[in-house]
Design a protein around this motif. Structure first.
Motif, PDB file in Angstrom:
ATOM      1  N   ASP A  52      21.255 -18.754 -14.714  1.00  0.00           N
ATOM      2  CA  ASP A  52      22.692 -18.675 -14.437  1.00  0.00           C
ATOM      3  C   ASP A  52      23.466 -19.676 -15.300  1.00  0.00           C
ATOM      4  O   ASP A  52      24.528 -19.363 -15.828  1.00  0.00           O
ATOM      5  N   THR A  70      26.003 -26.729 -13.143  1.00  0.00           N
ATOM      6  CA  THR A  70      27.240 -25.943 -13.295  1.00  0.00           C
ATOM      7  C   THR A  70      28.167 -26.604 -14.299  1.00  0.00           C
ATOM      8  O   THR A  70      28.230 -27.827 -14.388  1.00  0.00           O
ATOM      9  N   ARG A 106      34.859 -16.747 -11.739  1.00  0.00           N
ATOM     10  CA  ARG A 106      33.571 -16.554 -11.088  1.00  0.00           C
ATOM     11  C   ARG A 106      33.740 -16.002  -9.678  1.00  0.00           C
ATOM     12  O   ARG A 106      34.695 -16.367  -8.995  1.00  0.00           O
ATOM     13  N   GLU A 150      33.610 -25.712  -8.115  1.00  0.00           N
ATOM     14  CA  GLU A 150      33.745 -24.492  -8.895  1.00  0.00           C
ATOM     15  C   GLU A 150      34.855 -23.665  -8.266  1.00  0.00           C
ATOM     16  O   GLU A 150      34.921 -23.548  -7.039  1.00  0.00           O
ATOM     17  N   VAL A 190      36.123 -20.274  -7.341  1.00  0.00           N
ATOM     18  CA  VAL A 190      35.466 -18.972  -7.176  1.00  0.00           C
ATOM     19  C   VAL A 190      36.294 -18.031  -6.309  1.00  0.00           C
ATOM     20  O   VAL A 190      37.078 -18.466  -5.464  1.00  0.00           O
ATOM     21  N   ARG A 211      26.010 -13.933  -7.228  1.00  0.00           N
ATOM     22  CA  ARG A 211      27.076 -14.582  -8.016  1.00  0.00           C
ATOM     23  C   ARG A 211      27.502 -13.623  -9.119  1.00  0.00           C
ATOM     24  O   ARG A 211      26.692 -12.916  -9.683  1.00  0.00           O
ATOM     25  N   ASP A 221      29.880 -13.282 -12.757  1.00  0.00           N
ATOM     26  CA  ASP A 221      30.792 -13.807 -13.763  1.00  0.00           C
ATOM     27  C   ASP A 221      31.741 -12.683 -14.101  1.00  0.00           C
ATOM     28  O   ASP A 221      31.319 -11.604 -14.506  1.00  0.00           O
ATOM     29  N   GLN A 246      26.357 -19.095 -18.110  1.00  0.00           N
ATOM     30  CA  GLN A 246      27.663 -19.788 -18.151  1.00  0.00           C
ATOM     31  C   GLN A 246      27.946 -20.327 -19.552  1.00  0.00           C
ATOM     32  O   GLN A 246      29.042 -20.169 -20.080  1.00  0.00           O
TER      33      GLN A 246
END
Lengths: 457, 375, 88
Positions: free
Chosen positions: C68, A11, A332, A369, A371, A324, A326, C72
């Protein structure tokens, strides 16, 4: 031997002012792998996800602590569990085992209490709408009835006349204590309606005023509001007992409203730090009471009607990440299988949400993260929490949404999805409190008129 | 004339204190145009000539400006939320493995709330503090100020706490305009209209949560008194400052020391009623017509101008460190009146690798850079 | 030419700086591994295998996570604009 690297989802997050602290949100990133000693994975395997999980030991302890805090400070205390907070019969039954009465606000809740074997005399019947039949039954079964309106007093007079006996009744009072407005319940003290109601009862040959009831709100974080409320309630008590010498107030019912450690969205400080203890509430309520009644011969019973403070922190929800997202603005989103259909109090609360699996902490090269947590409904408002700081999660991972015992199950609804099972953990055993709903259960009350039953074409 | 006498007594009474050696951890590093007092505290220690050791900065976001100030801090550590005492304590323990913290001075209002529950544990890991008790801290809360003042007979502006913007209409009807809109922890704006009050309400609720406080506006000049109280609740030092210039955020950007006995007596009475221990700042406005002092706010820490106290003859930060270490101090000699501070902004240039270091490791080593001081 | 912008500065401790935009980023350990491999010129196709080998994870997870992560990177505009879409 090379050290085994703990893998987590790769990530990257952009550094932005306000979220540039690798230790921020460390609390949320702590794992919650088990609930009351049972692993989350095992619970999901056995009972599915989402899942309500209640902890019996904690529920009993909460009750005992609350009762102790008040009974040490005032000799005559009775706790009536507020059914509306969570009316899962297993939960209500648990509190009745501990000695609680039932506090109900509808005929439906009244019947749950009866079905659990609670004697009518241990049911407090409150609420702004009680039907004639419901009231009559409550009178016959000697329940404590707190009248909410003049209309209800007339109704009770008629019932008393019909039954040919005197009926004891309490009156719900409201007063301006702080900003929030609960003035539509009961009789206003400031407007003189409370006194008028007392007068009407005194004038009536069939009714006896036996109690004063008040409930000042919910999630009350300032214990001083209770102190002010009790002081004013006692002034009113003095006023009516000196005016109507024949009145004996048997009880003062100060309702509930005690907060849980959950954090309201508008609270900057975590709920754990602003939530008063049971002892602090008890001091605020009992100190003025004891100073009033220690000198008098008569000491009314103190009723409490807690709900949230008993159940909120003892029931959790397991949910699973399904996707998930975006978002176009660079933020996110995570889609969970539990949304506002099951967690309506996410509207008020910023829940404590933790991953079930272990993740790298900040020191181990992990990052958080930011979110948004969405539910599964096809509806834009289905967001349980914005800007949660969580470790990188992937679909299939479970999360524990902690402290959701109050007003979630009882306000959950079957919009788009059916409601899941609820279980209770007792020692090492897990048992159903409620089975998951199925389509038959929902459809059984539906009827399709004959002329709508045939598909055209 | 009394001022001259006092100045004279200052010269006579200035005593020699032995050097103290200890490492001090400080928070409140964000010195923006609404500054926290950490840098002023560090500077007072550095320039005291009576202290030797290292100063550790404790920060909550890598953008806090003090993090990169090698003139004041030897090392800086990122900290978890102080309202989660367990995590905060664990982090301190972790820091202490390599960097001994002897004294911890929290300098942010909200830190105190969480840390007051930890005072008994700090000693166990060798950290000395001077933190007021939880009940004393509760009284300082802005929401409790009117109650505290009315019970004890101190003047304070009328105040109401509200959660919903709709309540502004009825509150303004009572308090009038302008009205001061304040956050429960921090933040304060003067609103000259209902619309402006609504805007500030939302702004403050967004940043500092609810309730939002609406306070009666008292016209007049602002006076602050910063005091230091020892564990026996005796006032060791107290310096008064009048604000000479404010920024558009209402923050004092220039001020001068003064001495008003009636204000000093009032401060001592307030501190006594609060049962306070440690640093404290009392903010007043002197009513333009009546000349009465109204208590506006109690801060559980020194003000951002505390460096002025050191330069005026009462180094309150140094004395606070001494008290935290368990020293017993006599009340400090009178400070000089007529010392002025003027604040200015200065750009610090540093490599981005420093940001990378604190972002990734959670700490930044600034040691090895000699203290040059800025005057 | 690597898949990611060749001007990106990668700090071993998990910090990326893009001197072209002035933005900086935080990455976790597995992301650092990927960024370094990409900067070294490893093609995306070989990356999944490298990730699986490095961390001993199964191919489904590696594939999902990697896709994923690349998404990003795309959205943060850290990929080399000269390259054709990395998703090809």
């Amino acid at each position: 031997m090379p050290e085994k690297k703990l893998y987590e989802k790769p990530t990257i997050v952009r550094n932005m002012q306000g979220s540039m602290n690798k230790l921020a949100g460390a609390r949320q990133r702590q794992q919650c792998g088990e609930i009351a000693g049972i692993s989350v994975n095992e619970l999901v395997k056995g009972f599915g996800s989402p899942l309500w999980v209640a902890c019996e030991e904690e529920l009993r302890l909460k009750y005992k602590n609350l009762y102790q805090a008040f009974s040490l400070r005032y000799p005559k205390v009775t706790i009536a569990y507020s059914y509306k907070t969570n009316f899962l019969p297993g939960i209500c039954a648990l509190f009745h085992q501990e000695g609680a009465w039932a506090e109900v606000v509808s005929g439906f809740e009244y019947e749950i209490a009866l079905s659990l074997g609670v004697p009518g005399s241990q049911i407090i019947f409150n609420g702004p709408y009680k039907t004639r039949e419901e009231l009559e039954r409550a009178v016959k079964l000697n329940s404590t009835i707190n009248a909410d309106s003049f209309e209800e007093l007339y109704e009770l007079e008629e019932i008393a006349e019909k039954l040919g006996r005197k009926v004891k009744v309490g009156i719900r009072i409201n007063m301006k204590l702080y900003e929030a407005n609960w003035s539509r319940f009961g009789f206003s003290l400031e407007e003189g309606d409370a006194l008028r109601a007392a007068h009407q009862i005194a004038q009536s040959g069939n009714l006896t005023l036996s109690g004063l009831h008040i409930h000042i709100g919910t999630q009350i974080l300032d214990k001083d509001i209770y102190r002010r409320m009790v002081e004013r309630l006692l002034e009113f008590y003095q006023e009516i007992t000196s005016q109507y010498s024949e009145i004996t107030i048997e009880y003062l019912d100060v309702g509930g409203g005690f907060a849980s450690s959950n954090t309201l969205h508008h609270e900057w400080i975590s709920g754990e730090y602003v939530c008063p203890t049971f002892e602090e509430y008890a001091d605020a309520i009992c100190i003025p009471l004891t100073s009033e009644f220690s000198k008098a011969g008569h000491m009314p019973r103190l009723f409490l009607e807690p709900g949230r403070a008993l159940v909120d922190e003892c029931i959790h929800m397991i949910a699973t990440l399904v996707a998930r997202k975006d978002l176009p603005d660079g933020q996110r989103g995570l889609v969970l299988n539990a949304g506002i259909n099951l967690l309506p109090t996410s509207y008020w609360y910023r829940f404590d949400i933790k991953p079930a699996a272990t993740h790298n902490d900040a020191a181990g090269g992990g990052i958080a993260e930011r979110v948004h947590l969405y539910g599964p409904l096809c509806m834009n408002i289905d967001c349980i929490q914005e800007n949660a700081l969580l470790p990188p999660l992937r679909a299939g991972e479970h999360l524990v949404i902690r402290n959701v015992g109050a007003y979630n199950y009882s306000q959950s609804w079957q919009f788009i999805r059916l409601r899941p099972a609820a279980v209770i953990i007792t020692g090492t055993s897990v048992e159903y409190l409620r089975l998951p709903e199925n389509t038959d259960y929902i459809m059984q009350l539906n009827r399709i008129p004959e002329h709508l039953a045939h598909r055209s074409g | 004339m009394s001022g001259n006498l006092l100045n004279l007594s200052y010269l006579i009474l200035t005593r020699y204190h032995p050097l103290i050696k200890c490492n001090v951890a400080l928070s409140g590093l964000n010195a923006t145009d609404d500054p926290a007092p950490g840098i002023a505290f560090a500077r007072s220690l550095r320039e005291s000539g009576e202290w030797q050791g290292q100063i550790f900065g404790l920060a909550y976001d890598a953008t806090e400006t003090g993090i990169y100030q090698d003139a004041f801090f030897d090392r800086v550590f990122m900290m978890p939320d102080p309202l989660l005492p367990e995590l905060f304590f664990n982090r301190l323990q972790q820091i202490c493995v390599n960097s001994n913290i002897h004294v911890l001075i929290p300098s942010l209002d909200y830190e105190l709330i969480g840390l007051s529950s930890l005072t008994k544990y700090f000693k166990g890991i060798g950290i000395n503090t001077l933190i007021p008790s939880a009940p004393a801290l509760r009284n300082h809360l802005k929401t409790k100020l009117p109650d505290f003042c009315s019970i004890n007979g101190f003047k304070s502006p009328q105040q109401m706490s509200i959660v919903h913007p709709d309540s502004i209409y009825s509150v303004v009807a009572e308090l009038g305009l302008p009205v001061v809109v304040k956050g429960v922890i921090h933040g304060s704006h003067i609103a000259y209209s209902i619309n402006e009050a609504i805007i500030y309400f939302h702004k403050i609720r967004q940043r500092w949560g609810a309730p939002v406080l609406l306070q009666e506006y008292i016209p007049g000049e602002e006076y602050n008194t910063d005091c230091l109280v020892d564990r026996d609740r005796k006032v060791i030092g107290a310096v008064q400052m009048k604000k000479l210039a404010l920024t558009d955020k209402g923050k004092g950007w220039s001020g001068v020391t003064l001495y008003d006995k009636s204000l000093m007596d009032l401060c001592f009475a307030i501190i006594d009623k609060l049962r306070w221990v440690g640093p404290i700042e009392l903010e007043f406005v002197k009513h333009g017509r009546s000349g009465d002092y109204y208590l506006l706010e109690i801060n559980p820490r020194f003000g951002t101008w505390i460096y002025l106290s050191a330069k005026a003859g009462q180094n309150l930060p140094l004395a606070a460190v001494r008290l935290a270490l368990g020293e017993r101090l006599k009340p400090l000699p009178m400070y000089q009146t007529g010392k002025m501070f003027v604040r200015y902004s200065l750009d610090k240039v540093c490599p981005l690798s420093q940001l990378a270091e604190i972002m990734t490791t959670g700490e930044l080593d600034l040691s090895g850079k000699s203290y040059k001081g800025i005057n | 030419m690597p898949v990611i912008k060749n001007t990106l500065e990668i700090d071993e401790r998990g910090f990326i700086f893009d001197p072209q935009t002035g933005s900086s980023f935080a990455i976790n350990k597995p992301a650092l591994f990927i960024m370094k491999e990409l900067k070294a010129g490893l093609p995306l196709r070989s990356l999944q295998e490298a990730l699986q080998k490095k961390y001993g994870i199964d191919s489904k997870i590696a594939k999902m996570d990697l896709a994923d992560f690349v998404r990003q990177l795309t959205k943060l505009e850290l990929l080399n604009p000269d390259k054709v879409s990395p998703l090809d």
